[in-house]
Motif scaffolding. Structure first.
Motif, mmCIF file in Angstrom:
data_model
loop_
_atom_site.group_PDB
_atom_site.id
_atom_site.type_symbol
_atom_site.label_atom_id
_atom_site.label_comp_id
_atom_site.label_asym_id
_atom_site.label_seq_id
_atom_site.Cartn_x
_atom_site.Cartn_y
_atom_site.Cartn_z
ATOM 1 N N MET A 31 -21.752 -87.947 -26.438
ATOM 2 C CA MET A 31 -21.565 -88.029 -27.805
ATOM 3 C C MET A 31 -19.859 -87.990 -27.828
ATOM 4 N N MET A 32 -19.023 -87.560 -26.844
ATOM 5 C CA MET A 32 -17.755 -87.567 -26.865
ATOM 6 C C MET A 32 -17.504 -89.033 -26.708
ATOM 7 N N GLU A 33 -18.127 -89.857 -25.853
ATOM 8 C CA GLU A 33 -17.772 -91.328 -25.611
ATOM 9 C C GLU A 33 -18.035 -92.217 -26.941
ATOM 10 N N ILE A 34 -18.912 -91.497 -27.603
ATOM 11 C CA ILE A 34 -19.252 -92.319 -29.035
ATOM 12 C C ILE A 34 -18.033 -91.983 -29.902
ATOM 13 N N VAL A 35 -17.470 -90.727 -29.983
ATOM 14 C CA VAL A 35 -16.396 -90.131 -30.976
ATOM 15 C C VAL A 35 -15.229 -91.112 -30.354
ATOM 16 N N LEU A 36 -15.006 -91.322 -29.186
ATOM 17 C CA LEU A 36 -13.592 -91.790 -28.607
ATOM 18 C C LEU A 36 -14.011 -93.211 -29.043
ATOM 19 N N TRP A 37 -14.949 -93.974 -28.671
ATOM 20 C CA TRP A 37 -15.068 -95.311 -29.238
ATOM 21 C C TRP A 37 -14.724 -95.420 -30.742
ATOM 22 N N ALA A 38 -15.499 -94.767 -31.561
ATOM 23 C CA ALA A 38 -15.301 -94.858 -33.063
ATOM 24 C C ALA A 38 -13.974 -94.883 -33.387
ATOM 25 N N ASN A 39 -13.323 -93.666 -32.590
ATOM 26 C CA ASN A 39 -11.779 -93.461 -33.126
ATOM 27 C C ASN A 39 -11.003 -94.734 -32.511
ATOM 28 N N SER A 40 -11.225 -95.468 -31.759
ATOM 29 C CA SER A 40 -10.611 -96.624 -31.062
ATOM 30 C C SER A 40 -10.651 -97.732 -32.176
ATOM 31 N N HIS A 41 -12.059 -97.982 -32.604
ATOM 32 C CA HIS A 41 -12.547 -99.222 -33.264
ATOM 33 C C HIS A 41 -12.973 -99.089 -34.755
ATOM 34 N N LEU A 42 -13.079 -97.796 -34.959
ATOM 35 C CA LEU A 42 -13.384 -97.658 -36.562
ATOM 36 C C LEU A 42 -12.556 -96.794 -37.305
ATOM 37 N N SER A 43 -11.246 -96.554 -36.862
ATOM 38 C CA SER A 43 -10.489 -95.315 -37.149
ATOM 39 C C SER A 43 -10.166 -95.380 -38.640
ATOM 40 N N ALA A 50 -7.043 -83.801 -39.016
ATOM 41 C CA ALA A 50 -5.597 -84.241 -38.325
ATOM 42 C C ALA A 50 -5.840 -83.346 -36.857
ATOM 43 N N GLU A 51 -5.550 -82.311 -36.853
ATOM 44 C CA GLU A 51 -5.410 -81.600 -35.901
ATOM 45 C C GLU A 51 -6.593 -81.982 -34.945
ATOM 46 N N LYS A 52 -7.840 -81.998 -35.077
ATOM 47 C CA LYS A 52 -8.655 -82.333 -34.051
ATOM 48 C C LYS A 52 -8.552 -83.997 -33.736
ATOM 49 N N LYS A 53 -8.285 -84.549 -34.425
ATOM 50 C CA LYS A 53 -8.061 -86.155 -34.095
ATOM 51 C C LYS A 53 -6.776 -86.407 -33.090
ATOM 52 N N LYS A 54 -5.756 -85.323 -33.320
ATOM 53 C CA LYS A 54 -4.533 -85.370 -32.425
ATOM 54 C C LYS A 54 -5.268 -84.749 -30.771
ATOM 55 N N MET A 55 -5.870 -83.951 -31.024
ATOM 56 C CA MET A 55 -6.328 -83.335 -29.789
ATOM 57 C C MET A 55 -7.264 -84.430 -28.952
ATOM 58 N N LEU A 56 -8.164 -84.824 -29.926
ATOM 59 C CA LEU A 56 -8.909 -85.888 -29.269
ATOM 60 C C LEU A 56 -8.264 -87.012 -28.653
ATOM 61 N N GLU A 57 -7.344 -87.421 -29.125
ATOM 62 C CA GLU A 57 -6.467 -88.753 -28.805
ATOM 63 C C GLU A 57 -5.597 -88.200 -27.620
ATOM 64 N N LYS A 58 -4.947 -86.872 -27.755
ATOM 65 C CA LYS A 58 -4.171 -86.485 -26.573
ATOM 66 C C LYS A 58 -4.751 -86.064 -25.455
ATOM 67 N N ASN A 59 -5.910 -85.433 -25.414
ATOM 68 C CA ASN A 59 -6.581 -84.754 -24.519
ATOM 69 C C ASN A 59 -8.137 -84.420 -24.674
ATOM 70 N N PRO A 60 -8.818 -85.560 -24.563
ATOM 71 C CA PRO A 60 -10.185 -85.649 -24.956
ATOM 72 C C PRO A 60 -11.023 -84.385 -24.053
ATOM 73 N N GLU A 61 -10.524 -84.054 -22.753
ATOM 74 C CA GLU A 61 -11.425 -82.984 -22.049
ATOM 75 C C GLU A 61 -10.930 -81.915 -22.668
ATOM 76 N N LYS A 62 -9.927 -81.461 -23.316
ATOM 77 C CA LYS A 62 -9.459 -80.184 -23.870
ATOM 78 C C LYS A 62 -10.415 -79.989 -25.118
#
Length: 146
Positions: free
Chosen positions: A97-109, A116-128
């Motif tokens: 699910m995280m890989e799908i979210v990361l892919w979407a964030n990169s290609h469908l943003s 905003a706070e979740k997007k920032k955390m997702l981009e800066k530190n996906p493991e966190k």
């Protein structure tokens, strides 16, 4: 109506066999509801923006429960209602699910609506971000299962 022949009856391919369980977007959205949105009740899942029909939701919940991806307990306020939750098997899907979210964030943003706070955390530190989600799941379980 022609019945669906599942891949497990034809092949041992791990992708094909996984698609027997997870291979439609409604199923992944049910998992998303439990994992990321904290929705544990049938009625709350019916009210999401995607507008899943009651028959499809009921079918997917039963299928996921039979496959051991989710489980349910009686609702504390009414024995006629249930609370659904991810099993350890279901929680393991966080990596996918995280890989799908990361892919979407990169290609469908431009199409996404991530706070905003979740997007920032997702981009800066996906493991966190992943750890935070698992922590929220654990907290819900401690309140409702133990």
């Amino acid at each position: 109506m022609v019945s669906k022949i599942e891949h497990k009856n034809r092949t041992g391919c791990p992708i094909a066999c996984s698609l027997d369980i997870l291979g439609d977007h409604w199923t992944l959205l049910v998992i998303r509801n439990l994992m990321f949105l904290g929705l544990h009740e049938y009625k709350d899942m019916l009210q999401t923006e995607e507008q899943i029909s009651s028959s499809i939701l009921s079918d997917r919940l039963k299928k996921l429960e039979c496959e051991g991806v989710i489980a349910s307990i009686p609702h504390p306020d009414s024995k006629r209602r249930k609370l659904y939750y991810l099993t350890p098997v279901g929680k393991d899907l966080i990596h996918i699910m995280m890989e799908i979210v990361l892919w979407a964030n990169s290609h469908l943003s431009e199409r996404l609506d991530i706070p905003a706070e979740k997007k920032k955390m997702l981009e800066k530190n996906p493991e966190k971000f992943k750890a935070l989600i698992l922590e929220q799941i654990q907290k819900w379980e401690e309140e409702h299962l133990y």
